[in-house]
Design an enzyme around this catalytic site. Structure first.
Site, PDB file in Angstrom:
ATOM      1  N   CYS A 185       0.832  -1.209   0.000  1.00 15.32           N
ATOM      2  CA  CYS A 185       0.000   0.000   0.000  1.00 15.32           C
ATOM      3  C   CYS A 185       0.866   1.260   0.000  1.00 15.32           C
ATOM      4  CB  CYS A 185      -0.962  -0.040   1.182  1.00 15.32           C
ATOM      5  SG  CYS A 185      -2.331   1.133   1.042  1.00 15.32           S
ATOM      6  N   HIS A 190      -3.337  -5.390   0.145  1.00 14.13           N
ATOM      7  CA  HIS A 190      -2.738  -5.891   1.387  1.00 14.13           C
ATOM      8  C   HIS A 190      -2.746  -7.426   1.369  1.00 14.13           C
ATOM      9  CE1 HIS A 190      -2.644  -2.111   3.861  1.00 14.13           C
ATOM     10  NE2 HIS A 190      -3.484  -1.732   2.905  1.00 14.13           N
ATOM     11  N   GLU A 222      -1.300  -9.493   3.226  1.00 10.17           N
ATOM     12  CA  GLU A 222      -1.217 -10.113   4.553  1.00 10.17           C
ATOM     13  C   GLU A 222      -2.570 -10.597   5.062  1.00 10.17           C
ATOM     14  OE1 GLU A 222      -1.543  -5.600   5.467  1.00 10.17           O
ATOM     15  OE2 GLU A 222      -0.742  -6.929   3.921  1.00 10.17           O
TER      16      GLU A 222
END
Length: 585
Positions: free
Chosen positions: A355, A482, A484
């Protein structure tokens, strides 16, 4: 068995779900552990309940009656739970069990409407459909060394006074508590000793499910809720967790990853990023050593004001094996992140940007390779002469809530050669979760690509830049999304796996083998043994090139390697199995 989950609080990291809901990080823990997909309704808060009740009152649903906590608020909570409990989280099948986490401390005024709602709920759904597990701290004062049960007795008494009686008492403690302590809690809290479960501090969180299984939790809940679980499948179901927990104990070689951020004083702000690094590192049999770097301390102003801290932080950067710049907002620490990107690019250090980490990398590249010193983000400098990062059309200045690009979106890979695409398995598209307000200005894309920064992923309309890579670099990748959020203990996120492999110097080998890791790399074999085998493989290749005999040379298992040893046999020690597939069956 399928499960649905409910959370009830917001703190630390903001976790994003597929549908764009911004929720408590605890829902991220549920998604990772259970490998399920949750939705915005799985997060229940006081604000949501009050808004629901107020909207009903405005529509006249209560026919002019005075709206009260009981029964209107408590009824709304129960109806919400029943609705979510029927919502599929895996495929289309309805869940058999709904896990509800009621956060906070018993007796807190904020949680009392929920406590009252569940007091009523236990009678609404009948005893065989409702089980209560009460989590309590059992402190161990160093002065006496004796576990204290008074806090547990007091909280259970408070809970019973509210009309709820626990079926299981889960005792959190620093060390295991003895049978005498369990019997004391049992005696004063009106439960059987077998219903007192001790979860003490462990080396790894992956041991917790195994510890609960050892304490008979499965048998108890199977009987208490009449689940009719086939116990013969239990061992196979938990084997993956046993392997993962064992790997956390046996892995020895560390890999240092520096996280350069602005919220490093409270590491829960990057909880999902930390978990994703751990998942990827364990997949390649490495122990992650995560070093948090305060980005503000990397800036030139810090050199003048605090030279000692400046050099300490930069020393950590230099000693790391890889650098990660996570997401964030605001101008504080931005220049430090940009300098970290520059150092990674110029020194061939593996880098992953997420990001804001992508935006920082693009700004740094434009400043130093395109010779545009005044380039910036409009978030940082609204009147920048070269606005390389701009706010999205749907972002409304001054209205912060709900104006971001949130949730799962499709990223389309371009036809350009791409390392990150290979790590994903060469698909045409991937779906990942987003949370951002700003994006790369399309006007500068062609200039950046001419100088070597390649945009290998865009949105479906090809107007938003999603992924960048640098050519002729060990690993320089950044994503606008993102990754993750979708990382799992047994299915590590590809961008994170690439960072770890590049930091180990094994990324190209991994790609050459079709993005597969060897069984040995996934086993409990020590890293030193693995290194020895790889070194001896190189020696074998050298000897073979000079046509010298290989008799007497042994591999890492102590077995002789003869002239008949094939390259494929030797490669089995350091070569091929899919961490994201084979390990996550």
């Amino acid at each position: 068995m399928s499960l649905s989950c409910l959370g009830a609080s917001l703190k630390s990291e903001v976790y994003v779900l597929d549908d764009g809901a911004e929720v408590d990080l605890d829902l991220g823990n549920y998604e990772r552990f259970l490998d399920i997909t949750l939705h915005r309704d799985n997060n229940i808060t006081t604000g949501k309940i009050y808004r629901l009740v107020i909207d009903k009152e405005r529509k006249g649903d209560y026919l002019g009656k005075t709206v009260q906590v009981v029964p209107h608020i408590t009824d709304a909570i129960q109806e919400w739970v029943e609705g979510v409990a029927q919502t599929p989280v895996q495929g289309t099948s309805k869940p058999q069990v709904c896990i509800i986490e009621l956060g906070g401390t018993i007796g807190d005024i904020e949680g009392m409407p929920f406590v009252e709602a569940f007091r009523q709920f236990q009678f609404r759904v009948k005893r065989e459909n409702f089980a209560l597990a009460h989590v309590s701290l059992v402190p161990l004062p160093k002065a006496t060394g004796e576990p204290k049960t008074k806090p547990t007795q007091s909280s259970v008494r408070e809970l019973r006074g509210c009309g709820l009686s626990p079926d299981l008492i889960v005792c959190r403690s620093e060390k295991p508590i003895g049978l005498e302590v369990k019997e004391k809690i049992s005696n004063f809290c009106h439960v059987e000793p077998a219903q007192v479960i001790c979860i003490h501090d462990l080396n790894s969180i992956y041991h917790v499910p195994l510890l609960m299984e050892q304490n008979g939790v499965i048998e108890y809940l199977n009987d208490r809720l009449q689940l009719n679980i086939d116990m013969t499948k239990r061992a196979k179901c938990l084997q993956h967790w046993r392997d993962l927990a064992r790997r956390t104990e046996t892995v020895r070689r560390e890999i240092k990853i520096a996280i350069v951020g602005k919220y490093t004083k409270f590491t829960d702000s990057y909880a999902s990023v930390v978990k994703a690094i751990q998942h990827a590192a364990l997949a390649v049999n490495r122990k992650p050593n995560i070093i948090f770097i305060e980005s503000c301390l990397l800036e030139q102003e810090t050199l003048l004001r605090e030279p000692s801290n400046y050099h300490k932080e930069w020393q950590k950067i230099c000693e790391s094996d890889g650098i990660l710049v996570p997401g964030g907002f605001g101008s504080r620490g931005m220049e430090g992140k940009i300098r970290a990107c520059q150092w990674a690019r110029e020194n061939n250090k593996p880098y992953l940007g997420i990001c804001l980490g992508l935006q920082a990398a693009v700004i740094e590249f434009a400043r130093n390779k395109l010779n545009l010193p005044d380039v910036n983000s409009t978030e940082i400098k609204a009147d920048a002469a070269n606005p390389l990062v701009i706010d999205m059309p749907e972002h409304h200045q001054g209205q912060m809530g709900g104006t971001m690009r949130l949730g799962k979106r499709t990223t389309v890979f371009t036809d350009k050669t791409s390392v990150i695409r290979q790590l994903y398995g060469n698909p045409k598209t991937v779906e990942e979760r987003h949370r951002h307000r700003y994006e790369v200005n399309p006007k500068y894309v062609s200039q950046l690509e001419e100088h070597g920064m390649i945009f290998v992923g865009t949105d479906v309309d090809k107007t938003r830049m999603e992924i960048i890579e640098l050519r002729n670099h060990p690993y320089f990748v950044a994503t606008q999304y993102h990754p993750e959020y979708l990382s799992r203990p047994l299915k590590p996120s590809p961008p994170f796996l690439g960072l770890i492999l590049a930091a180990e110097g094994r990324l190209q080998q991994y790609i050459d083998k079709g993005c597969r890791l060897s069984p040995r790399q996934l086993s409990d074999a020590s890293s030193d043994e693995e290194e020895t085998i790889c070194i001896k493989m190189e020696k074998l290749k050298t000897l073979d090139s000079h046509k010298k005999p290989m008799n007497g040379l042994t591999n890492g298992n102590g077995c002789s390697a003869s002239d008949s040893t094939s390259d494929s046999e030797l490669a089995g020690a350091c070569g091929g199995s899919n961490a994201a597939g084979d390990a996550a069956a």
